[in-house]
Motif scaffolding. Sequence first.
Motif, PDB file in Angstrom:
ATOM      1  N   LEU A 319      11.070 -11.955   5.162  1.00  0.00           N
ATOM      2  CA  LEU A 319      10.896 -10.872   5.075  1.00  0.00           C
ATOM      3  C   LEU A 319       9.795 -10.098   5.963  1.00  0.00           C
ATOM      4  CD1 LEU A 319       9.394 -10.892   1.178  1.00  0.00           C
ATOM      5  CD2 LEU A 319      11.648 -10.784   1.737  1.00  0.00           C
ATOM      6  N   VAL A 320      10.566  -8.674   6.118  1.00  0.00           N
ATOM      7  CA  VAL A 320       9.374  -7.801   7.115  1.00  0.00           C
ATOM      8  C   VAL A 320       8.280  -6.945   6.611  1.00  0.00           C
ATOM      9  CG1 VAL A 320      11.347  -5.800   6.781  1.00  0.00           C
ATOM     10  CG2 VAL A 320       9.755  -6.265   9.255  1.00  0.00           C
ATOM     11  N   LEU A 321       6.914  -6.686   6.786  1.00  0.00           N
ATOM     12  CA  LEU A 321       6.296  -5.799   6.038  1.00  0.00           C
ATOM     13  C   LEU A 321       6.684  -3.796   6.560  1.00  0.00           C
ATOM     14  CD1 LEU A 321       3.861  -6.204   4.427  1.00  0.00           C
ATOM     15  CD2 LEU A 321       2.527  -5.305   6.523  1.00  0.00           C
ATOM     16  N   ASP A 322       7.169  -3.383   5.707  1.00  0.00           N
ATOM     17  CA  ASP A 322       7.245  -2.266   5.561  1.00  0.00           C
ATOM     18  C   ASP A 322       6.377  -1.622   5.467  1.00  0.00           C
ATOM     19  OD1 ASP A 322       8.330   0.000   6.403  1.00  0.00           O
ATOM     20  OD2 ASP A 322      10.795  -0.282   5.497  1.00  0.00           O
ATOM     21  N   GLN A 323       5.984  -0.152   5.647  1.00  0.00           N
ATOM     22  CA  GLN A 323       4.677   0.706   5.279  1.00  0.00           C
ATOM     23  C   GLN A 323       5.476   1.838   4.991  1.00  0.00           C
ATOM     24  OE1 GLN A 323       1.684  -0.336   5.982  1.00  0.00           O
ATOM     25  NE2 GLN A 323       1.208  -1.803   8.072  1.00  0.00           N
ATOM     26  N   GLY A 324       6.694   1.849   5.374  1.00  0.00           N
ATOM     27  CA  GLY A 324       7.175   3.038   4.617  1.00  0.00           C
ATOM     28  C   GLY A 324       6.452   4.688   5.283  1.00  0.00           C
ATOM     29  N   TYR A 325       5.824   4.590   6.390  1.00  0.00           N
ATOM     30  CA  TYR A 325       5.593   5.860   6.765  1.00  0.00           C
ATOM     31  C   TYR A 325       6.331   6.414   8.119  1.00  0.00           C
ATOM     32  CZ  TYR A 325       0.480   6.596   5.329  1.00  0.00           C
ATOM     33  OH  TYR A 325      -0.752   6.793   5.262  1.00  0.00           O
ATOM     34  N   TYR A 326       6.453   7.785   8.010  1.00  0.00           N
ATOM     35  CA  TYR A 326       7.427   8.921   9.015  1.00  0.00           C
ATOM     36  C   TYR A 326       6.737   8.854  10.124  1.00  0.00           C
ATOM     37  CZ  TYR A 326      10.462   6.391   5.893  1.00  0.00           C
ATOM     38  OH  TYR A 326      10.858   5.841   4.953  1.00  0.00           O
ATOM     39  N   PRO A 327       6.926   9.711  11.250  1.00  0.00           N
ATOM     40  CA  PRO A 327       5.935  10.234  11.601  1.00  0.00           C
ATOM     41  C   PRO A 327       5.934  11.679  11.260  1.00  0.00           C
ATOM     42  CG  PRO A 327       7.636   9.545  13.082  1.00  0.00           C
ATOM     43  CD  PRO A 327       8.071   8.511  11.673  1.00  0.00           C
ATOM     44  N   ASP A 328       6.908  11.902  11.099  1.00  0.00           N
ATOM     45  CA  ASP A 328       7.044  13.600  10.791  1.00  0.00           C
ATOM     46  C   ASP A 328       6.734  13.611   9.442  1.00  0.00           C
ATOM     47  OD1 ASP A 328       9.376  12.727   9.913  1.00  0.00           O
ATOM     48  OD2 ASP A 328      10.741  14.242  10.960  1.00  0.00           O
ATOM     49  N   ARG A 355       8.605  -6.530   2.417  1.00  0.00           N
ATOM     50  CA  ARG A 355       7.311  -6.151   1.588  1.00  0.00           C
ATOM     51  C   ARG A 355       7.150  -4.802   1.973  1.00  0.00           C
ATOM     52  NH1 ARG A 355       1.775  -9.024   2.494  1.00  0.00           N
ATOM     53  NH2 ARG A 355       1.118  -7.067   1.177  1.00  0.00           N
ATOM     54  N   THR A 356       6.852  -4.080   0.268  1.00  0.00           N
ATOM     55  CA  THR A 356       6.904  -2.802   0.603  1.00  0.00           C
ATOM     56  C   THR A 356       5.434  -2.651   0.564  1.00  0.00           C
ATOM     57  OG1 THR A 356       7.359  -2.775  -1.907  1.00  0.00           O
ATOM     58  CG2 THR A 356       9.290  -2.103  -0.326  1.00  0.00           C
ATOM     59  N   HIS A 357       4.943  -2.167   1.565  1.00  0.00           N
ATOM     60  CA  HIS A 357       3.542  -2.498   1.708  1.00  0.00           C
ATOM     61  C   HIS A 357       2.255  -1.124   1.393  1.00  0.00           C
ATOM     62  CE1 HIS A 357       0.094  -4.509   2.689  1.00  0.00           C
ATOM     63  NE2 HIS A 357       0.067  -3.826   3.891  1.00  0.00           N
ATOM     64  N   GLN A 358       1.670  -1.526   0.360  1.00  0.00           N
ATOM     65  CA  GLN A 358       0.903  -0.368   0.699  1.00  0.00           C
ATOM     66  C   GLN A 358       1.208   0.630  -0.449  1.00  0.00           C
ATOM     67  OE1 GLN A 358      -2.852  -0.863  -0.335  1.00  0.00           O
ATOM     68  NE2 GLN A 358      -1.988  -2.799  -1.310  1.00  0.00           N
ATOM     69  N   LYS A 359       2.527   0.659  -0.770  1.00  0.00           N
ATOM     70  CA  LYS A 359       2.652   2.470  -1.322  1.00  0.00           C
ATOM     71  C   LYS A 359       3.818   2.064  -1.981  1.00  0.00           C
ATOM     72  CE  LYS A 359       5.869   5.472   0.737  1.00  0.00           C
ATOM     73  NZ  LYS A 359       6.505   5.926   2.362  1.00  0.00           N
ATOM     74  N   ALA A 360       3.941   2.311  -2.817  1.00  0.00           N
ATOM     75  CA  ALA A 360       4.880   2.485  -3.760  1.00  0.00           C
ATOM     76  C   ALA A 360       5.980   3.520  -3.161  1.00  0.00           C
ATOM     77  CB  ALA A 360       4.377   3.288  -5.167  1.00  0.00           C
ATOM     78  N   PHE A 361       6.725   2.589  -2.920  1.00  0.00           N
ATOM     79  CA  PHE A 361       9.104   3.466  -2.383  1.00  0.00           C
ATOM     80  C   PHE A 361       9.177   4.130  -3.609  1.00  0.00           C
ATOM     81  CE2 PHE A 361       8.837   1.059   1.927  1.00  0.00           C
ATOM     82  CZ  PHE A 361       7.841   1.066   2.116  1.00  0.00           C
ATOM     83  N   GLU A 362       9.450   5.490  -3.280  1.00  0.00           N
ATOM     84  CA  GLU A 362      10.066   6.340  -4.134  1.00  0.00           C
ATOM     85  C   GLU A 362      11.172   5.637  -4.310  1.00  0.00           C
ATOM     86  OE1 GLU A 362      12.551   9.421  -2.206  1.00  0.00           O
ATOM     87  OE2 GLU A 362      11.389   9.097  -0.899  1.00  0.00           O
ATOM     88  N   GLU A 363      11.960   5.216  -5.841  1.00  0.00           N
ATOM     89  CA  GLU A 363      13.281   4.683  -6.324  1.00  0.00           C
ATOM     90  C   GLU A 363      14.225   5.101  -5.173  1.00  0.00           C
ATOM     91  OE1 GLU A 363      14.038   4.766 -10.473  1.00  0.00           O
ATOM     92  OE2 GLU A 363      12.844   5.762 -10.548  1.00  0.00           O
TER      93      GLU A 363
END
Length: 595
Positions: A319-328, A355-363
């Motif tokens: 697995l890779v840690l994915d924070q789900g943040y975007y610059p814009d 790991r969809t990390h520290q955020k409830a990723f959208e559907e």
Amino acid sequence: MKKTIICVLCLFVTLISLRGAEIIPRPEYPRPQFERSAWINLNGAWTYAFDFSNSGKDRNWQSLKHFDGTIIVPFCPESRLSGVEYKDFINAMWYQREISIPSNWKGKDILLNFGAVYYQADIYIDGKFVMSHTGGSSSFSANITRYVAPGTTHSLVVYVKDDLRSGKQPGGKQCTSYFSQGCSYTRVTGIWQTVWMEAVSAEGLKSVYACPDIDQQQLVVHPQFYHESDDRLTTTVLSGKKVVVSKTVRCSNSSILVLLIPKMKLWSPESPFLYTIIYKVVDKNGRVIDEVKSYAGMRKVSTENGYVCLNNKPYYQRLVLDQGYYPDGEWTAPSDEALKKDIELGKGAGFNGARTHQKAFEERYFYWADKLGYFTYAESPSWDLDVNDELGARNFIGEWSEIVESRRNHPSIAIWTPFNETWNCQLGTYQRLITDVYHTTKAMDPARPINDASGDGHVVTDIWSVHDYERDPNKLIKELTFKEGQEPYRNQPDKKFLASYEGQPYIVDEFGGLPWMKAQDQKTSWGYGGGFKSMEDFYECLQKEVDALRACKNVCGFCYTQLTDVEQEKNGIYYYDRTPKFDMKRIKAIFESVR
């Protein structure tokens, strides 16, 4: 400098287009597991106002038909794509836009849906209070039929409250200081996922829990209706265009459909096959009054003999840690394609999940994970929550329950991870919180394992996860090798009073975090441990760490920190703008050396 000017001009042109209603941002249907055809996307230009004194209700702002500012929904006001880019704390704000109800929606119930609003939202139509929702990461709906009329236009107002620093609401990686620092980043306030309306029959299908049972070659469907009736629900499962099975039941909340699927095609990251499902509610005259399109992946995730198993076979998780943040866009991806690309980047680097990390990723993210084949741990933004506070616990349980209910049909979600690194936890409230969340989650979704608190702090859990950023491979092996008669390594040994290891699958769900950054970023950025003199040194260190994990036979999976840089944290495999830092063929070979 030229590149910066071009980017600013492109943003300006985009905003002008959006405000002219020529373009709808994030136009795709936001709920692909439960899709209807009669819907209207409400993203785009809204008016807004900040309410720092929290006096808007006193001034009757809920009845206003316009605010002075313009914001692009679904992007939060802190983001560049919103057109606002206000970075300070926002304790309250207001949104407004007109909504037009189509004439052909007459006789239908009209639902107003919000993907997510951080943190508390009050909804008004033409100044009349409709509903309130608490929880910044969970979806919610309002039946607005009594407040609107087909063929007319109404004023929709949304009031938002946010108190990130209270300790009573989950915040994830939002920074509680003015400037982003450490592993905390830009805040997210207000609407940050798609807003839409849809027309539904009063006797329509409200929700579905579709549970695959591969051992008995069947899909078990639990439907729920807005109102039970004598109507009939027909459920049809297709493989491509071929009908596999179809069954009809009465529209009752006690009805359960057991759909036998012979020669079942299983879902896995290596072969992500999806069956199409069509739900139709038919009245006594044979008229279709509701139709929903969905899909299902037939797979089983279980824990057996110290392993995580996929389809009854041990499955090593890279697995890779994915924070789900975007610059814009901060928490909001700029496009559906960006969500898809993040998964493609992860697979291209040798990972079979995230790991969809520290955020409830959208559907929509999980939709692409379903289609592309990606094994995910679904997490909540649990940081910033005081886990010893009773109101905080109440807020968490409500929000987490809504997250689980809305996402439990996605085959790519393998394991629930409600908490991460629960520091300062105390006897009593914390143990009760973890125990309640575990059992509530199991009641809603008994078919998935639960990782109660990633990185130790375990109370009751199906997965025993630890974090280990040790860079010396020999020490890493020594720490992570089981020794007879001893408890295994834990990164929070002071939490031994909470629970003892009982043979669960042992996963290092954070390691690495190796920094690589541009020269101009070295004074203001960081990663775990010191930097590297050359890229070759980076490859060598990474290979040795992965080799060390492979040598620890009791370790059945890992999660590398992280997919991309995020703001000042520069330990991604990719830069924050998603461009590669390294020779990705070499990176992929390193991570895929463990199977």
